[in-house]
Design a protein around this motif. Structure first.
Motif, PDB file in Angstrom:
ATOM      1  N   GLY A 159       0.811  -1.216   0.000  1.00 39.10           N
ATOM      2  CA  GLY A 159       0.000   0.000   0.000  1.00 39.10           C
ATOM      3  C   GLY A 159       0.841   1.261   0.000  1.00 39.10           C
ATOM      4  O   GLY A 159       0.547   2.219  -0.733  1.00 39.10           O
ATOM      5  N   ILE A 160       1.891   1.293   0.817  1.00 32.87           N
ATOM      6  CA  ILE A 160       2.753   2.478   0.862  1.00 32.87           C
ATOM      7  C   ILE A 160       3.466   2.661  -0.477  1.00 32.87           C
ATOM      8  O   ILE A 160       3.558   3.780  -1.004  1.00 32.87           O
ATOM      9  CB  ILE A 160       3.767   2.363   2.009  1.00 32.87           C
ATOM     10  CG1 ILE A 160       3.049   2.475   3.361  1.00 32.87           C
ATOM     11  CG2 ILE A 160       4.843   3.444   1.909  1.00 32.87           C
ATOM     12  CD1 ILE A 160       3.930   2.198   4.558  1.00 32.87           C
ATOM     13  N   GLY A 161       3.966   1.574  -1.044  1.00 28.34           N
ATOM     14  CA  GLY A 161       4.641   1.676  -2.337  1.00 28.34           C
ATOM     15  C   GLY A 161       3.705   2.171  -3.426  1.00 28.34           C
ATOM     16  O   GLY A 161       4.042   3.082  -4.201  1.00 28.34           O
ATOM     17  N   LEU A 162       2.514   1.594  -3.487  1.00 33.18           N
ATOM     18  CA  LEU A 162       1.542   1.999  -4.507  1.00 33.18           C
ATOM     19  C   LEU A 162       1.082   3.429  -4.284  1.00 33.18           C
ATOM     20  O   LEU A 162       0.916   4.203  -5.235  1.00 33.18           O
ATOM     21  CB  LEU A 162       0.347   1.043  -4.473  1.00 33.18           C
ATOM     22  CG  LEU A 162      -0.725   1.234  -5.549  1.00 33.18           C
ATOM     23  CD1 LEU A 162      -0.131   1.052  -6.932  1.00 33.18           C
ATOM     24  CD2 LEU A 162      -1.875   0.252  -5.331  1.00 33.18           C
ATOM     25  N   GLY A 163       0.880   3.810  -3.016  1.00 32.73           N
ATOM     26  CA  GLY A 163       0.444   5.173  -2.718  1.00 32.73           C
ATOM     27  C   GLY A 163       1.487   6.212  -3.075  1.00 32.73           C
ATOM     28  O   GLY A 163       1.165   7.292  -3.581  1.00 32.73           O
TER      29      GLY A 163
ATOM     30  N   GLN B  44      -4.551   6.228   1.581  1.00 31.01           N
ATOM     31  CA  GLN B  44      -4.126   7.104   2.667  1.00 31.01           C
ATOM     32  C   GLN B  44      -2.727   7.647   2.409  1.00 31.01           C
ATOM     33  O   GLN B  44      -2.451   8.831   2.649  1.00 31.01           O
ATOM     34  CB  GLN B  44      -4.144   6.335   3.984  1.00 31.01           C
ATOM     35  CG  GLN B  44      -3.890   7.191   5.208  1.00 31.01           C
ATOM     36  CD  GLN B  44      -4.982   8.208   5.441  1.00 31.01           C
ATOM     37  OE1 GLN B  44      -6.129   7.864   5.687  1.00 31.01           O
ATOM     38  NE2 GLN B  44      -4.651   9.483   5.354  1.00 31.01           N
ATOM     39  N   THR B  45      -1.836   6.795   1.920  1.00 29.88           N
ATOM     40  CA  THR B  45      -0.473   7.229   1.609  1.00 29.88           C
ATOM     41  C   THR B  45      -0.475   8.272   0.505  1.00 29.88           C
ATOM     42  O   THR B  45       0.240   9.288   0.590  1.00 29.88           O
ATOM     43  CB  THR B  45       0.387   6.029   1.192  1.00 29.88           C
ATOM     44  OG1 THR B  45       0.380   5.055   2.241  1.00 29.88           O
ATOM     45  CG2 THR B  45       1.814   6.448   0.902  1.00 29.88           C
ATOM     46  N   ARG B  46      -1.238   8.034  -0.541  1.00 31.82           N
ATOM     47  CA  ARG B  46      -1.293   8.991  -1.653  1.00 31.82           C
ATOM     48  C   ARG B  46      -1.777  10.357  -1.191  1.00 31.82           C
ATOM     49  O   ARG B  46      -1.161  11.385  -1.493  1.00 31.82           O
ATOM     50  CB  ARG B  46      -2.223   8.468  -2.746  1.00 31.82           C
ATOM     51  CG  ARG B  46      -2.314   9.364  -3.969  1.00 31.82           C
ATOM     52  CD  ARG B  46      -3.508   9.024  -4.809  1.00 31.82           C
ATOM     53  NE  ARG B  46      -4.749   9.265  -4.071  1.00 31.82           N
ATOM     54  CZ  ARG B  46      -5.956   8.930  -4.540  1.00 31.82           C
ATOM     55  NH1 ARG B  46      -6.067   8.312  -5.702  1.00 31.82           N
ATOM     56  NH2 ARG B  46      -7.023   9.191  -3.828  1.00 31.82           N
ATOM     57  N   ASP B  47      -2.864  10.382  -0.440  1.00 30.37           N
ATOM     58  CA  ASP B  47      -3.406  11.666   0.017  1.00 30.37           C
ATOM     59  C   ASP B  47      -2.450  12.379   0.961  1.00 30.37           C
ATOM     60  O   ASP B  47      -2.258  13.596   0.873  1.00 30.37           O
ATOM     61  CB  ASP B  47      -4.759  11.437   0.706  1.00 30.37           C
ATOM     62  CG  ASP B  47      -5.813  10.895  -0.247  1.00 30.37           C
ATOM     63  OD1 ASP B  47      -5.627  11.026  -1.464  1.00 30.37           O
ATOM     64  OD2 ASP B  47      -6.817  10.327   0.238  1.00 30.37           O
TER      65      ASP B  47
ATOM     66  N   ALA C 164       3.690  10.126   7.690  1.00 30.97           N
ATOM     67  CA  ALA C 164       3.602   8.785   8.260  1.00 30.97           C
ATOM     68  C   ALA C 164       2.497   8.619   9.297  1.00 30.97           C
ATOM     69  O   ALA C 164       1.976   7.521   9.474  1.00 30.97           O
ATOM     70  CB  ALA C 164       4.945   8.391   8.881  1.00 30.97           C
ATOM     71  N   ILE C 165       2.131   9.703  10.013  1.00 29.45           N
ATOM     72  CA  ILE C 165       1.167   9.543  11.107  1.00 29.45           C
ATOM     73  C   ILE C 165      -0.189   9.018  10.615  1.00 29.45           C
ATOM     74  O   ILE C 165      -0.712   8.046  11.167  1.00 29.45           O
ATOM     75  CB  ILE C 165       1.024  10.856  11.895  1.00 29.45           C
ATOM     76  CG1 ILE C 165       2.276  11.062  12.760  1.00 29.45           C
ATOM     77  CG2 ILE C 165      -0.229  10.839  12.770  1.00 29.45           C
ATOM     78  CD1 ILE C 165       2.226  12.260  13.668  1.00 29.45           C
ATOM     79  N   PRO C 166      -0.807   9.608   9.576  1.00 26.16           N
ATOM     80  CA  PRO C 166      -2.062   9.003   9.094  1.00 26.16           C
ATOM     81  C   PRO C 166      -1.876   7.605   8.531  1.00 26.16           C
ATOM     82  O   PRO C 166      -2.781   6.770   8.615  1.00 26.16           O
ATOM     83  CB  PRO C 166      -2.538   9.985   8.014  1.00 26.16           C
ATOM     84  CG  PRO C 166      -1.339  10.786   7.646  1.00 26.16           C
ATOM     85  CD  PRO C 166      -0.512  10.870   8.877  1.00 26.16           C
ATOM     86  N   ILE C 167      -0.695   7.324   7.974  1.00 31.53           N
ATOM     87  CA  ILE C 167      -0.433   5.977   7.456  1.00 31.53           C
ATOM     88  C   ILE C 167      -0.348   4.981   8.603  1.00 31.53           C
ATOM     89  O   ILE C 167      -0.891   3.872   8.528  1.00 31.53           O
ATOM     90  CB  ILE C 167       0.866   5.973   6.624  1.00 31.53           C
ATOM     91  CG1 ILE C 167       0.737   6.910   5.433  1.00 31.53           C
ATOM     92  CG2 ILE C 167       1.180   4.554   6.149  1.00 31.53           C
ATOM     93  CD1 ILE C 167       2.037   7.092   4.658  1.00 31.53           C
ATOM     94  N   VAL C 168       0.337   5.371   9.682  1.00 33.98           N
ATOM     95  CA  VAL C 168       0.424   4.503  10.861  1.00 33.98           C
ATOM     96  C   VAL C 168      -0.962   4.266  11.446  1.00 33.98           C
ATOM     97  O   VAL C 168      -1.291   3.154  11.878  1.00 33.98           O
ATOM     98  CB  VAL C 168       1.365   5.136  11.911  1.00 33.98           C
ATOM     99  CG1 VAL C 168       1.256   4.404  13.250  1.00 33.98           C
ATOM    100  CG2 VAL C 168       2.803   5.101  11.417  1.00 33.98           C
ATOM    101  N   THR C 169      -1.787   5.311  11.455  1.00 36.84           N
ATOM    102  CA  THR C 169      -3.142   5.175  12.002  1.00 36.84           C
ATOM    103  C   THR C 169      -3.955   4.147  11.237  1.00 36.84           C
ATOM    104  O   THR C 169      -4.570   3.246  11.828  1.00 36.84           O
ATOM    105  CB  THR C 169      -3.865   6.537  11.968  1.00 36.84           C
ATOM    106  OG1 THR C 169      -3.123   7.485  12.729  1.00 36.84           O
ATOM    107  CG2 THR C 169      -5.260   6.413  12.547  1.00 36.84           C
ATOM    108  N   VAL C 170      -3.969   4.253   9.915  1.00 35.99           N
ATOM    109  CA  VAL C 170      -4.768   3.323   9.116  1.00 35.99           C
ATOM    110  C   VAL C 170      -4.182   1.914   9.177  1.00 35.99           C
ATOM    111  O   VAL C 170      -4.930   0.926   9.147  1.00 35.99           O
ATOM    112  CB  VAL C 170      -4.875   3.816   7.653  1.00 35.99           C
ATOM    113  CG1 VAL C 170      -3.586   3.602   6.884  1.00 35.99           C
ATOM    114  CG2 VAL C 170      -6.006   3.099   6.930  1.00 35.99           C
TER     115      VAL C 170
END
Length: 313
Positions: free
Chosen positions: A113-117, A198-201, A235-241
């Motif tokens: 997800g992080i890579g794709l985002g 989430q990562t993209r946004d 990273a914070i919203p990414i960690v949250t999701v």
């Protein structure tokens, strides 16, 4: 940071009490009689009543719960009224399977997800639309249906991976990994799409800030800007999701474990509920609740590492 950990641990106490109480009451009032299940269809009402009295199942709900809670505080989760097996031993035997499935599923979903985002955020509108399409597809495809398709294609047709079963890590690391490839894939697809969006946004928002422009003006390379500065601030919203995803995957394991015949806690919860095994179901609920507490604590610690302001709150 220490106060944060202590506060979270203290908040876990009422959470565990609420979850255990609700689970106990809802299971106790549900239709079904464990004594009748144990004795079978030929049991007489007298024998059922006698067994209920022997097991203490005819006591008031509050009395039963108080008895269970007193034992649970000392670490004794009781004994199954259906199988006479120790609840702690039954959970201990199945917990590695569920933890392996959830941890690997979360890891795969986060990495993909992080890579794709990031690719979507930095690559323009076309890749952003591709991410949106993949997110919709990931959300609408049920994980049990995806699991069945994976079994049909990759196990039955191509014979690349085993269709069912679980190999313990201690027995064979390679076999353990092969036995989890398909169930982890089925479990991680929906989570990966959520992390990607989430990562993209978050990356788009960070890349538009003034400090990114200042870093470019100072001569920092785009690689340094993205990985050392932008990703950490996003990273914070990414960690949250990701934390929410980890918790949600415990619910997803119920169906995935059924499809791939994995001996995990999800299947144990289902069979316990069907048999009216209140003690076993109560133990599984407590373990799931502890997993939620642990996940929230890890997320809070990650906040503190990513944002120093959190450490002093």
């Amino acid at each position: 940071m220490t106060r944060l950990v202590v506060r979270r641990l203290l908040l876990a106490v009422p959470l565990l009490l609420i979850v255990s109480t609700l689970t106990f009451v809802l299971t106790a009032v549900a239709p079904g009689d464990p004594a009748a299940t144990i004795l079978g269809s030929s049991a007489t009402p007298e024998s059922i009543a006698e067994l209920n009295a022997k097991l203490g199942l005819d006591d008031p709900i509050l009395v039963q719960y108080g008895r269970w809670l007193g034992d649970a505080v000392t670490g004794d989760l009781g004994t199954s009224v259906v199988t006479s097996q120790s609840v702690g031993q039954a959970i201990g035997a199945r917990l590695p399977t569920t933890l392996s499935l959830v941890l690997l599923g979360t890891l795969v979903a986060a990495v993909v997800g992080i890579g794709l985002g990031m690719v979507s955020a930095l690559g323009g509108r076309a890749l952003s639309r591709v991410t949106d399409v993949l997110a919709v597809v990931g959300y609408v495809i049920p994980n049990f249906w995806l699991g069945l398709m994976l079994v049909y294609v990759l196990s039955v047709k191509l014979a690349w991976f085993p269709a069912t079963g679980y190999v313990a890590l201690s027995d064979s690391p390679g076999g353990w990994l092969r036995s989890l490839v398909l169930p982890v894939t089925a479990l991680a697809v929906m989570g990966a799409t959520a992390v990607a969006k989430q990562t993209r946004d978050a990356m788009r928002e960070v890349m538009g800030r003034e400090f990114i422009t200042a870093l470019r003006a100072d001569g920092f390379s785009e690689k340094q800007i993205v990985f050392r500065h932008a990703l950490r601030n996003a990273a914070i919203p990414i960690v949250t999701v990701t934390g929410v995803l980890f918790i949600g995957m415990f619910g997803g394991t119920v169906l995935v474990e059924s499809v791939f015949v994995l001996p995990g806690l999800g299947g144990l919860a289902v069979t316990s509920a069907q048999a009216g095994d209140l003690t076993m179901l109560q133990g599984v609920a407590v373990v799931f609740c502890l997993a939620v507490v642990a996940a929230n604590l890890v997320v809070d610690l990650a906040y503190g590492w990513l944002n120093p302001k959190v450490r002093v709150q």
